[in-house]
Design an enzyme around this catalytic site. Structure first.
Site, mmCIF file in Angstrom:
data_model
loop_
_atom_site.group_PDB
_atom_site.id
_atom_site.type_symbol
_atom_site.label_atom_id
_atom_site.label_comp_id
_atom_site.label_asym_id
_atom_site.label_seq_id
_atom_site.Cartn_x
_atom_site.Cartn_y
_atom_site.Cartn_z
ATOM 1 N N GLU A 177 0.779 -1.423 0.144
ATOM 2 C CA GLU A 177 0.035 -0.054 0.009
ATOM 3 C C GLU A 177 0.496 1.110 0.078
ATOM 4 O OE1 GLU A 177 -4.018 -0.721 1.878
ATOM 5 O OE2 GLU A 177 -3.230 0.870 3.369
ATOM 6 N N HIS A 199 7.064 -26.897 -1.265
ATOM 7 C CA HIS A 199 6.377 -27.903 -1.952
ATOM 8 C C HIS A 199 5.444 -27.422 -2.821
ATOM 9 C CE1 HIS A 199 8.745 -31.383 -0.163
ATOM 10 N NE2 HIS A 199 9.205 -30.357 0.469
ATOM 11 N N LYS A 253 -14.268 1.233 -3.758
ATOM 12 C CA LYS A 253 -15.435 1.739 -2.860
ATOM 13 C C LYS A 253 -16.475 2.594 -3.736
ATOM 14 C CE LYS A 253 -12.369 1.930 1.384
ATOM 15 N NZ LYS A 253 -11.992 2.878 1.996
#
Lengths: 439, 439
Positions: free
Chosen positions: A279, A300, A414
């Site tokens: 961010e 793995h 948003k």
């Protein structure tokens, strides 16, 4: 003890010229410390550890004790920086199977960090008929995810245990003066703690945002803060090492940083780190893409890709020194599995050899390696690690040439969501998005 | 019902030429199905779903019933493909807070997928004094991580509950004839299941490797396999869509695929996917780097980077249709949080608008978007999803020009680890690595 976390970059920088970067890093640090750079109204975290006094810690401890005395569960409601810091520290310090075990205070749960209907249903089902408390963490009190969760659990708690119990066992962490949650807390008489104006979400774990949930989970926030103070006072060499190395690597085509641990309890510390760096740096079409792996588990799964995929990766290993407990590998008479050569050793001895072997293998494969050593996983060293990563993030972001303290891109989803939900005030955006979808 | 998972690529391929890729994909599919490509001794998974008969499922069901009847905990010991498939399916189908809740059979735990000393200590502490069983999954029986865990818990179980209880409640999933675990199981008289020779670890979830733990956790493996059969028979269009889109994007500079969910229970499905694609494609210095995020949680951490970081990402969204339960957002008289405009809606309605809003925002930000729709999270559709991803992985890997069925890079860390541990037979490697470290 005078132990500190250390950053070792010698296997990261071979063949790279870093002298110029060192000067840049010093300049970036100066910009940060003098408050003369971008985003300088969000530098409250810089001297936060040393500014926390005993009185504040005691007040938080008192609220934590109240919740611990009456609640079987405490639901922490928050998202992003109001979630990841507390989650990361609690996981790093907890029994791996704490969820299955009883005793030692309330179970700390997290809600409001997603919009999962089944997730909320399953949590409602869990706390139904049990005494629970709520820590609601939101600067504004109007963020959608925590807002929905708080409506649901506040309503449920008041119906289930009554208004007075709810008032005693709901704590709000919010803005000092403004906002919906501040208003509600005043009306209802909730205990409250302040999110400082000059500390952004992803830098807030050492404010009540993180400290209160961590204290409720039974951990020593005084030691956590003390560890952070150590790095505030003596951490600059490590901060510069890390900021220089990752910028040197990025400029040389290493686009992805993989934060690797060999200690399962560090899983969420890496999630917190991803927010902090992703961010802060992911803007203006640049920034190192932060990824994380839990080893040896993910050797793995992602091991092949790291060893031999595109050579645009570098790796930062979080290496924990001492384990808390001892488990010895038993001997076996028949030795069918061929493991008697390590019988009698403690498990961590093998893990440390896996760690060293992995680092060497990845270096040989063309993956530069940074090492961060942490003496052990306790409050003090986790506190050190937090402050170290925060300050290095500020320096690193300035070296990258971005404002490390804003996050304008988080608003995009948003805005669309509000338009689609036909939120009052978004009428124009609603019309526009509907037209777009009907094209 | 004739519902199936769907792949929608229209927001991924705008402006890209894919006609040639379609032909390539058809050729790759032909190579895969005819068994004429690289790694063609590992294609047992291709017709696995339709080859599983009722008898095999009943045998697994019987072993699961035995473990469920006597055990409070069942520890699944395995790593990589012997861990992630079962973990992913169990998580996708479970109550989010199952760890905290009692009832409905034994708790399924996972060990042997790391070398965490404290992790093992905490698990030992959990099962001490409780009846537990073990499913040990290893082709060879000599892999270090599960080998250590199995030594510890076998030893503990025999001491705690006696040899006979252990023999009844340890099940081995291993090679049909060879290997240490096959030998031990024969000696001890454990129930055993076979890992087929022609199915690699990351493609093994629909063998007993995955089916037995999933059945022990109480889920319907018949429905899971039936879902996989549906995609084996009718999934090719979706398989081609996905393989074409991701190769088109990769060739156009999109180096990272982010698998995003809006459904917390899909977290480990993404971890399984990371192994499947990362290990299949990450070789020869190429391959898409697989990353994963849980939304909306990670919109508040990785969201900024996805929206506005380097434009080398694309996103694949796993979208689940129906939720299992309903939670309504309550109304609030004072509406301080301003959420009354969504009061009375169910929570998933908001989540769906967040999903659509996010996709649109990321597309606008320059992140191509693939959508995979899953009608709901049950055994049938999870089975579909597994086979879909497996077949698309084979096709996609051939299009990339690699052998999607080997993983030579995974040996590198092991070789170093054995040298550092001074394993018999590694004397030369030990001398070499010590010389290197002392330089």
């Amino acid at each position: 003890m005078n132990e500190k976390i250390q950053v070792i970059s010698k296997f990261a920088l071979e063949g790279l010229e870093t002298q110029g970067l060192h000067d840049e890093a010093m300049a970036a640090k100066q910009t940060l410390e003098s408050g003369s750079g971008l985003g300088n109204d969000f530098l409250g975290w810089l001297h936060l550890p040393s500014s926390i006094d005993e009185e504040q810690l005691q007040a938080i401890g008192k609220s934590a004790a109240q919740l611990r005395s009456e609640c079987e569960y405490v639901i922490c409601i928050g998202i992003g920086g109001s979630y990841l810091g507390a989650k990361a520290v609690i996981e790093a310090l907890s029994d791996h199977f704490a969820a299955y075990k009883s005793g030692n205070g309330p179970k700390v749960l997290f809600a409001g960090s997603n919009i999962g209907e089944d997730y909320l249903y399953d949590m409602i089902d869990l706390v139904k008929g049990h005494k629970f408390g709520i820590i609601v963490i939101s600067k504004s009190g109007t963020t959608t995810e925590p807002g929905i969760a708080f409506r649901i659990f506040k309503d449920m708690l008041e119906r289930q245990e009554g208004k007075e119990f709810a008032q005693r066992n709901i704590v709000a962490v919010t803005d000092a003066r403004r906002g919906a949650l501040r208003g509600l807390a005043t009306q209802e008489g909730y205990a409250t703690y302040v999110i400082p104006d000059d500390v952004g979400g992803r830098f807030s774990v050492l404010t009540p945002v993180g400290l209160l949930p961590i204290a409720v989970a039974g951990f020593d926030i005084t030691a956590l803060v003390a560890g952070a103070v150590e790095m505030e006072r003596e951490g600059d060499e490590q901060v510069l090492n890390y900021a220089i190395a990752r910028n040197a690597l990025y400029r040389n085509g290493k686009k992805i940083e993989i934060l690797a641990n060999f200690t399962p309890r560090l899983h969420f510390l890496a999630e917190w780190w991803k927010q902090l760096y992703g961010e802060s740096e992911g803007k203006g079409h640049k920034g190192i893409f932060p990824a994380s792996v839990d080893f040896t588990t993910d050797l793995h799964s992602m091991g092949q890709m790291i060893q031999d995929g595109e050579r645009t990766l570098f790796e930062t290993v979080l290496s924990v020194g001492d384990q808390d407990h001892e488990v010895i590998i038993p001997s076996d008479e028949k030795d069918l599995d061929g493991l008697n050569y390590i019988a009698g050793k403690n498990v961590d001895y093998v893990n440390k050899m896996a760690e060293l072997g992995t680092r060497l293998a990845h270096i040989d494969g063309g993956v530069p390696n940074l090492l961060i050593t942490i003496p052990r996983l306790n409050e003090r060293f986790v506190g050190q690690l937090i402050y170290f990563f925060e300050k290095a993030c500020g320096v690193s972001g300035y070296m990258l040439g971005v404002n490390p303290f804003d996050q304008p891109g988080v608003e995009a989803y948003k805005k669309n969501m509000f338009a689609l939900l036909e939120k009052p005030g978004y009428e124009e955006a609603t019309a526009a998005i509907k037209a777009k979808l009907n094209k």
